[in-house]
Design an enzyme around this catalytic site. Structure first.
Site, PDB file in Angstrom:
ATOM      1  N   HIS A 152       0.858  -1.188   0.000  1.00  0.00           N
ATOM      2  CA  HIS A 152       0.000   0.000   0.000  1.00  0.00           C
ATOM      3  C   HIS A 152       0.891   1.234   0.000  1.00  0.00           C
ATOM      4  O   HIS A 152       1.510   1.553   1.014  1.00  0.00           O
ATOM      5  CB  HIS A 152      -0.882   0.025   1.264  1.00  0.00           C
ATOM      6  CG  HIS A 152      -1.875  -1.088   1.284  1.00  0.00           C
ATOM      7  ND1 HIS A 152      -2.581  -1.425   2.412  1.00  0.00           N
ATOM      8  CD2 HIS A 152      -2.283  -1.936   0.311  1.00  0.00           C
ATOM      9  CE1 HIS A 152      -3.394  -2.436   2.132  1.00  0.00           C
ATOM     10  NE2 HIS A 152      -3.226  -2.771   0.875  1.00  0.00           N
TER      11      HIS A 152
ATOM     12  N   CYS B  52       7.239   7.172  -4.357  1.00  0.00           N
ATOM     13  CA  CYS B  52       8.018   8.360  -4.702  1.00  0.00           C
ATOM     14  C   CYS B  52       8.790   8.908  -3.504  1.00  0.00           C
ATOM     15  O   CYS B  52       9.618   9.807  -3.654  1.00  0.00           O
ATOM     16  CB  CYS B  52       7.105   9.474  -5.215  1.00  0.00           C
ATOM     17  SG  CYS B  52       6.171   9.025  -6.673  1.00  0.00           S
TER      18      CYS B  52
ATOM     19  N   CYS C 170     -30.678  83.962  30.885  1.00  0.00           N
ATOM     20  CA  CYS C 170     -30.482  83.669  29.463  1.00  0.00           C
ATOM     21  C   CYS C 170     -29.045  83.902  29.026  1.00  0.00           C
ATOM     22  O   CYS C 170     -28.573  83.282  28.068  1.00  0.00           O
ATOM     23  CB  CYS C 170     -31.444  84.480  28.594  1.00  0.00           C
ATOM     24  SG  CYS C 170     -31.376  86.245  28.912  1.00  0.00           S
TER      25      CYS C 170
ATOM     26  N   HIS D 286     -13.999  64.992  31.448  1.00  0.00           N
ATOM     27  CA  HIS D 286     -14.064  65.367  32.857  1.00  0.00           C
ATOM     28  C   HIS D 286     -15.049  64.431  33.526  1.00  0.00           C
ATOM     29  O   HIS D 286     -16.242  64.566  33.365  1.00  0.00           O
ATOM     30  CB  HIS D 286     -14.517  66.828  33.001  1.00  0.00           C
ATOM     31  CG  HIS D 286     -14.466  67.324  34.421  1.00  0.00           C
ATOM     32  ND1 HIS D 286     -13.510  68.211  34.865  1.00  0.00           N
ATOM     33  CD2 HIS D 286     -15.241  67.052  35.495  1.00  0.00           C
ATOM     34  CE1 HIS D 286     -13.701  68.467  36.154  1.00  0.00           C
ATOM     35  NE2 HIS D 286     -14.741  67.776  36.564  1.00  0.00           N
TER      36      HIS D 286
ATOM     37  N   CYS E  53     -17.596  69.487  36.580  1.00  0.00           N
ATOM     38  CA  CYS E  53     -18.576  68.441  36.840  1.00  0.00           C
ATOM     39  C   CYS E  53     -19.974  68.873  36.407  1.00  0.00           C
ATOM     40  O   CYS E  53     -20.731  68.076  35.856  1.00  0.00           O
ATOM     41  CB  CYS E  53     -18.593  68.093  38.330  1.00  0.00           C
ATOM     42  SG  CYS E  53     -17.096  67.260  38.868  1.00  0.00           S
TER      43      CYS E  53
ATOM     44  N   HIS F 247     -10.907  75.454  32.729  1.00  0.00           N
ATOM     45  CA  HIS F 247      -9.456  75.279  32.754  1.00  0.00           C
ATOM     46  C   HIS F 247      -8.990  74.941  34.162  1.00  0.00           C
ATOM     47  O   HIS F 247      -8.213  74.001  34.371  1.00  0.00           O
ATOM     48  CB  HIS F 247      -8.769  76.555  32.250  1.00  0.00           C
ATOM     49  CG  HIS F 247      -7.323  76.656  32.639  1.00  0.00           C
ATOM     50  ND1 HIS F 247      -6.325  75.968  31.992  1.00  0.00           N
ATOM     51  CD2 HIS F 247      -6.703  77.348  33.620  1.00  0.00           C
ATOM     52  CE1 HIS F 247      -5.148  76.237  32.550  1.00  0.00           C
ATOM     53  NE2 HIS F 247      -5.351  77.071  33.551  1.00  0.00           N
TER      54      HIS F 247
ATOM     55  N   CYS G 164      -5.278  71.654  28.596  1.00  0.00           N
ATOM     56  CA  CYS G 164      -6.695  71.463  28.900  1.00  0.00           C
ATOM     57  C   CYS G 164      -7.514  71.700  27.639  1.00  0.00           C
ATOM     58  O   CYS G 164      -7.101  72.421  26.732  1.00  0.00           O
ATOM     59  CB  CYS G 164      -7.152  72.393  30.028  1.00  0.00           C
ATOM     60  SG  CYS G 164      -7.480  74.088  29.490  1.00  0.00           S
TER      61      CYS G 164
ATOM     62  N   HIS H 165      -8.200  75.390  26.495  1.00  0.00           N
ATOM     63  CA  HIS H 165      -7.120  76.100  25.811  1.00  0.00           C
ATOM     64  C   HIS H 165      -6.787  75.483  24.477  1.00  0.00           C
ATOM     65  O   HIS H 165      -6.478  76.182  23.516  1.00  0.00           O
ATOM     66  CB  HIS H 165      -5.874  76.187  26.702  1.00  0.00           C
ATOM     67  CG  HIS H 165      -5.996  77.247  27.756  1.00  0.00           C
ATOM     68  ND1 HIS H 165      -6.177  76.968  29.078  1.00  0.00           N
ATOM     69  CD2 HIS H 165      -6.008  78.596  27.646  1.00  0.00           C
ATOM     70  CE1 HIS H 165      -6.279  78.099  29.765  1.00  0.00           C
ATOM     71  NE2 HIS H 165      -6.181  79.103  28.913  1.00  0.00           N
TER      72      HIS H 165
ATOM     73  N   HIS I 132     -32.258  90.725  26.351  1.00  0.00           N
ATOM     74  CA  HIS I 132     -32.517  89.282  26.336  1.00  0.00           C
ATOM     75  C   HIS I 132     -31.554  88.646  25.347  1.00  0.00           C
ATOM     76  O   HIS I 132     -31.277  89.195  24.280  1.00  0.00           O
ATOM     77  CB  HIS I 132     -33.973  89.033  25.927  1.00  0.00           C
ATOM     78  CG  HIS I 132     -34.338  87.582  25.915  1.00  0.00           C
ATOM     79  ND1 HIS I 132     -34.161  86.749  26.997  1.00  0.00           N
ATOM     80  CD2 HIS I 132     -34.857  86.814  24.927  1.00  0.00           C
ATOM     81  CE1 HIS I 132     -34.569  85.536  26.676  1.00  0.00           C
ATOM     82  NE2 HIS I 132     -34.995  85.539  25.434  1.00  0.00           N
TER      83      HIS I 132
END
Lengths: 583, 93
Positions: free
Chosen positions: A199, A215, A281, A305, A318, A372, A388, A391, A537
């Protein structure tokens, strides 16, 4: 396993065909299709044949299934250039899986033509009446080999592949194409089998590649390789599918958790008005200008932040972060009352407390200053190079050139700025002559003779020097204040209409105004003032992410348009331009 | 005979614990990183090119000894160490 007889090859002197030459026991009358026995080389019926339909079952309980062994050197089944042309495996390293690359290199070098690829033994087998059987056997064997290969911690998989001669588990073995035999390469048990029984075809028990013992080489055959590839790709696809499924598989609990705690973002995210909490406003318009400022917005929304982590007391950063979160996640469309922001602002700057109308520009300066101060990214050195977000967005540089008319010496000073305040009228005359923003900018950057005499340090004489301002460095967002409020003898509001463009080329006002590079900016926000100087306003118009303009009058938000923004009668007070690439 | 039994037991532990796979992957990685893979590939290609009737068996006979020699010492040492540690872990069981 049943066997089939193949028509014997004609006798030849080819060394490779030695086994094919007639041996004393070979019978010239071996018929082909009727006898379901097949053997190529010497035509011997295989004495050790055991008919077993389930020869190459995948299930490992069957001991008649082929065993083989994984190779100890990881290279062997996956990486080597297998003889003439079998490719390196396509699975492990992508780098080494290019069949054609290796193949073409070898073939080109050896001057081989495509028709000489593969061995004649395989060709004969596949053009014989036993070809169907051979193909099926190969298919089964490949399936076994490839499916077992993935079971890396399964002992039984290794058992299937082990050498029947020496029992080794961890070495390369070949499964016989024509019978259940499995032999190793290293101790030549597979070779012995091929010699003893005739075989000559072995199947690598890990890669599925065909080896021809006649082979002494791995051999390539288009049909067989196609079968092997198909199985390999099928298995890869299964693995991929499994991986996807596992990754996206949420348990019922997880699914519920996700649903309960998620909020779908509202359609017009970020579009909401502010309630007027008593002449606030002036705050609302400035807050809207920040909300619609792409750079500020992106920074806050991406966690610039983190109000959950920030430890500061009375932190305006915040408060702004909370507003962004609220505006971009809440489905409510009614006006937002910035009570918390107000109290924080009042605590920070007393003068803001109370209910009188304040100046929007002053509030802008205040809030930028506070953002800032509460930023973790700020640098302690010069503001023109501060890290920051405020800026980085708004801070530019003005160059002031003072020329002495006597000695022509030029004194150059560079100062940072957060916005440009433009005069609307000539200081001397009351007449309203300036009509466009460009004219205001031109006036701002043209040389001006200073009234008071200065001592020139160069020529030591007192002179009427000429001062010229130019923009040395443009900020990403340019805020412009049109100085409408005169605080001379009496506070006066200058009502002049100033026309302005949607797109503004700022190059002529820069220090290097002859630069070929054009600095084009686009308008995204306008703050307008209505009424008298102290009792007025504020409203504003802002452009959203999709390029739509909206008017904001406290809690009322209405759809506007470019045309409306440019041609309305309102008195423009603040203009916000952003560099075009970012608009 | 006892030897064979021990061998079988060790193999079993090696495979079932996943250590064999880990060691194989690690070795493969190290050999690639080190350039050994490329070296041997080149060696094999050159050898093949030089053969008049090339085949796998000849190739292996010619290339294998040198390929084994090309494996860097530290890789051998490291792998042996890992195997040793593994064995120490399963002895007395």
């Amino acid at each position: 396993m049943s066997t089939v007889i193949v028509s014997r090859p004609p006798p030849s002197n080819d060394a490779n065909n030695k086994r094919a030459s007639p041996s004393p026991r070979s019978s010239p009358s071996l018929s082909s299709s009727n006898n379901r026995k097949f053997s190529v080389s010497n035509g011997l019926p295989d004495p050790s044949r055991s008919p077993s339909a389930a020869r190459k079952t995948v299930s490992v309980e069957s001991t008649s299934a082929h065993d083989s062994q994984g190779s100890p050197s990881a290279m062997n089944s996956n990486g080597t250039t297998n003889g003439k042309n079998s490719s390196a495996s396509t699975t492990s390293d992508g780098k080494y899986s290019s069949d054609s690359r290796i193949m073409s290199r070898i073939n080109v070098d050896r001057g081989l033509l495509p028709q000489t690829i593969g061995c004649m033994h395989v060709k004969q087998l596949l053009s014989s009446p036993s070809q169907e059987l051979a193909l099926n056997s190969y298919r089964q064997a490949v399936r076994v080999a490839l499916e077992l290969r993935d079971r890396t911690s399964d002992m039984s998989a290794f058992q299937v592949r082990r050498c029947r001669g020496c029992g080794e588990l961890l070495t390369t073995t070949f499964m016989c194409l024509q019978c259940p035999s499995v032999g190793c390469r290293k101790s030549k048990h597979a070779e012995a089998h091929s010699r003893d029984v005739g075989h000559i075809f072995g199947i690598d028990s890990r890669s599925g590649h065909l080896y021809c013992f006649a082979c002494k080489d791995y051999v390539y055959n288009y049909t067989l390789e196609k079968i092997r590839r198909e199985r390999e790709e099928l298995l890869e696809a299964k693995k991929l599918k499994k991986r996807y499924q596992e990754a996206s598989q949420l348990s019922a609990d997880d699914k519920m958790l996700v649903e309960q705690n998620s909020k779908a973002p509202p359609c017009q995210a970020g579009l909401r008005g502010f309630q007027n909490m008593g002449s606030t406003c002036f705050m609302s318009v400035i807050l809207q200008s920040l909300i619609h400022n792409p750079i500020i917005r992106n920074d806050f929304l991406s966690g610039g932040h983190d109000s959950n982590q920030c430890q500061r007391e009375n932190c305006l950063g915040c408060r702004i972060d909370e507003i962004f979160a609220e505006f971009f996640t809440s489905p409510t469309t009614t006006g937002y009352g910035p009570a918390l922001l107000l109290t924080t602002a009042w605590k920070t700057q007393r003068s803001l407390a109370g209910y009188s109308e304040q100046d929007a520009h002053e509030f802008l300066q205040f809030i930028l200053d506070q953002l800032h101060a509460t930023s973790d990214a700020k640098s302690s050195s010069d503001v023109d190079y501060c890290g920051c977000i405020v800026h980085r967005t708004f801070c530019g540089q003005l160059q002031s050139d003072i020329v002495c008319p006597n000695c022509k010496n030029v004194t150059v000073t560079i100062d940072p700025f957060m916005d440009l305040s433009l005069e609307l009228r000539d200081r001397k005359s009351d007449a309203s002559r300036i009509l466009s923003l460009q004219q205001c900018l031109e006036k701002f950057t043209s040389p001006e003779k200073l009234e008071t005499k200065y001592m020139c340090s160069f020529c030591s004489t007192r002179q009427e020097v000429t001062k010229q301002l130019t923009v040395k460095r443009l900020p990403l967002v340019l805020s412009i204040q049109l100085k409408r409020f005169e605080h001379a003898l009496k506070s006066n509001k200058i009502d002049d209409h100033v026309s302005f463009p949607m797109q503004l080329d700022l190059t002529p006002y820069t220090t290097n105004s002859r630069s070929k590079k054009r600095y084009v900016y686009e308008l995204f926000g306008v703050v307008c003032h209505h009424g008298k100087i102290n009792t007025g306003h504020y409203t504003c118009s802002m452009k959203n992410r999709e390029g739509l303009w909206f008017n904001f009058d406290d809690a009322m938000v209405t759809l506007s348009s470019e045309k409306q923004v440019l041609t309305s009668n309102a008195y423009r007070y603040l203009l916000f331009y952003i560099i075009k690439e970012l608009s | 005979m006892a030897d064979a039994q021990i061998r079988a037991k060790v193999n079993q532990k090696l495979i079932e614990s996943g250590e064999y796979e880990r060691l194989s992957q690690y070795l493969r990685q190290k050999l690639v990183e080190n350039g050994w893979y490329d070296q041997v590939t080149e060696l094999a290609s050159d050898t093949l090119r030089a053969q008049e009737s090339p085949n796998f068996e000849n190739l292996v006979d010619l290339v294998e000894p040198e390929a084994l020699a090309l494996v860097p010492e530290y890789v051998k040492v490291e792998l042996l160490g890992m195997i040793k540690r593994f064995l120490e872990g399963i002895v007395d069981k």
